[in-house]
Design an enzyme around this catalytic site. Structure first.
Site, PDB file in Angstrom:
ATOM      1  N   GLY A  11       0.644  -1.092   0.504  1.00 32.49           N
ATOM      2  CA  GLY A  11       0.040  -0.053  -0.135  1.00 32.49           C
ATOM      3  C   GLY A  11       0.916   1.134   0.129  1.00 32.49           C
ATOM      4  N   ASP A  60       0.071  -8.846   1.269  1.00 33.00           N
ATOM      5  CA  ASP A  60      -1.004  -8.013   0.966  1.00 33.00           C
ATOM      6  C   ASP A  60      -1.844  -8.334  -0.411  1.00 33.00           C
ATOM      7  OD1 ASP A  60      -0.354  -4.728   0.807  1.00 33.00           O
ATOM      8  OD2 ASP A  60      -1.856  -5.608  -1.035  1.00 33.00           O
ATOM      9  N   ASN A  61      -2.768  -8.578   0.006  1.00 33.09           N
ATOM     10  CA  ASN A  61      -3.841  -9.012  -1.263  1.00 33.09           C
ATOM     11  C   ASN A  61      -4.494  -7.694  -1.863  1.00 33.09           C
ATOM     12  OD1 ASN A  61      -5.630  -6.915   0.132  1.00 33.09           O
ATOM     13  ND2 ASN A  61      -7.450  -8.161   0.606  1.00 33.09           N
ATOM     14  N   GLY A  92      13.819  -7.234  -6.313  1.00 31.79           N
ATOM     15  CA  GLY A  92      15.480  -7.199  -7.131  1.00 31.79           C
ATOM     16  C   GLY A  92      15.902  -7.389  -6.138  1.00 31.79           C
ATOM     17  N   THR A 127     -12.032  -7.814   7.828  1.00 33.07           N
ATOM     18  CA  THR A 127     -10.713  -7.255   7.456  1.00 33.07           C
ATOM     19  C   THR A 127     -10.024  -6.790   8.792  1.00 33.07           C
ATOM     20  OG1 THR A 127     -11.145  -6.894   5.048  1.00 33.07           O
ATOM     21  CG2 THR A 127      -8.664  -6.149   5.699  1.00 33.07           C
ATOM     22  N   TYR A 171     -16.156   2.407  10.008  1.00 32.64           N
ATOM     23  CA  TYR A 171     -14.777   2.180   9.936  1.00 32.64           C
ATOM     24  C   TYR A 171     -14.212   2.197  11.652  1.00 32.64           C
ATOM     25  CZ  TYR A 171     -10.509   3.357   8.442  1.00 32.64           C
ATOM     26  OH  TYR A 171      -8.638   3.470   8.505  1.00 32.64           O
ATOM     27  N   LYS A 198     -11.544   0.083  13.973  1.00 35.40           N
ATOM     28  CA  LYS A 198      -9.809   0.184  14.623  1.00 35.40           C
ATOM     29  C   LYS A 198     -10.616   0.503  16.520  1.00 35.40           C
ATOM     30  CE  LYS A 198      -7.752   0.617  10.710  1.00 35.40           C
ATOM     31  NZ  LYS A 198      -6.418  -0.402  10.378  1.00 35.40           N
TER      32      LYS A 198
END
Ligand code: UDP
Length: 322
Positions: free
Chosen positions: A10, A31-32, A46, A95, A150, A154
């Site tokens: 993200g 991460d999805n 790399g 999630t 939301y 949290k």
């Protein structure tokens, strides 16, 4: 160190990965790609100290292996962005709550420190006590307004992290970011700065909602990372809840005109009535004012944000042009 970053592809996670690689650390990310893109991290692939897993934090077996590998966990994976949350209310709950449960459960098995990315949304509406202090009351609207769902997910995450610290002595640090901005942030899920930059660069109308008198404090990614990493490595931060923000404040209207000027854009600044925006069907409510009290993070880790809004916008626009 061996670092695990959930949500590592993200906006914040990818910059955090770069910073830890530059320190010589080994970085594992999961991460999805729900709101992020692989191009955020491709340039790191790399590097033999960078390990990228495209999977979901809800996948317990994958997470168990990753937690075992690392010394420190930044839990950034979450459903974020107003537009995403409005379109995916169930996924947001799963999630944000179940994902954090899994991270904390597994971290506790191995007693690995967790830095939890919470949110300044926790505080809810302006309640007469802005700037918000970590111990300010939370003022939320009804559960039918998705914004508060939301904030509530949290809050549950914070309660879990606090309980693990108090009952199990799992070191957890809870961080509440305030409007972090920078390159790689996408406007696709609502965030205002990348939206305005894109609109200005394309010559499209810059869409200021209502009268644009809503106010925010803007935190440039480099400053946010300084604070986040200092908290992660501070022994004094365990069990604490800490605001992470800046006092570089502006109204949304001023932000729009600033971006128009800095991009030398011909775009019109368009004022859009609330009933033509995401607030139209009562699922969303705007926030008039949000600002952080920063005394705690200053005292804990000597945090001192340096990049003001103008400088931040110049850097974001330069990156956007590239
Ligand atoms: N906003 C706006 N136009 C947009 C997107 C957002 O005027 O295209 C406003 C929004 O109404 C809010 C502020 O910008 O008052 C910040 O919105 P954002 O979703 O970035 O974050 P928030 O601080 O509300 O969580």
């Amino acid at each position: 160190m061996r670092i695990l970053i959930t949500g590592g592809a993200g906006f914040i996670g990818s910059h955090l990965s770069e910073r830890h690689l530059a320190l010589g650390d080994e970085v594992f990310i999961i991460d999805n790609l729900s709101t992020s893109v692989i191009t955020n991290v491709q340039h790191m692939e790399g590097n033999s100290r960078f390990h990228c897993k495209i999977d979901d934090v809800l996948n317990v077996e994958v997470m168990r292996r990753l937690v075992e590998e690392c010394d420190l966990i930044y839990h950034l994976a979450a459903a974020v962005g107003v537009e995403y949350i409005l379109q995916n209310p169930l996924q947001t709950l799963m999630t944000n709550i179940r994902g954090t449960e899994i991270v904390l459960e597994l971290a506790n098995e191995k007693k690995k420190k967790v830095v939890l990315a919470s949110t300044s949304e926790i505080y809810g509406k302006k309640n007469g006590h802005v700037p918000f202090r970590e111990d300010s009351d939370r003022i939320l609207g009804p559960t039918t307004v998705v914004r508060w769902s939301y904030s509530t997910t949290k809050a549950v995450d914070e309660l879990l992290a606090l309980a693990y610290w108090r009952e199990k002595r799992l070191p957890t640090v809870i961080v509440r970011p305030f409007n972090v901005i920078g390159p790689r942030q996408t406007g696709q899920y609502g965030m205002v700065v990348p939206r305005f930059v894109k609109q200005a660069m394309l010559g499209d109308p810059i869409t200021v909602y209502d009268d644009g008198e809503q106010r925010r404090c803007w935190t440039y990614i480099d400053d946010a990372l300084d604070g986040l990493m200092a908290l992660a490595t501070s022994d004094r931060a365990a069990g604490e809840i800490v605001n992470l923000g800046s006092n570089f404040e502006s109204s949304i209207k001023d932000l729009a005109f600033k971006i128009k000027e800095l991009t030398r854009s011909e775009s019109e600044v368009a004022f859009i009535p609330y009933d033509e925006t995401r607030t139209r069907n009562g699922l969303y409510e705007d926030l008039v004012y949000r600002a952080p009290e920063l005394e705690k993070i200053r005292t804990l880790v000597g945090y001192d944000p340096k990049v003001n809004l103008d400088e931040a916008l110049v850097r974001i626009i330069d990156d956007y042009k590239r």
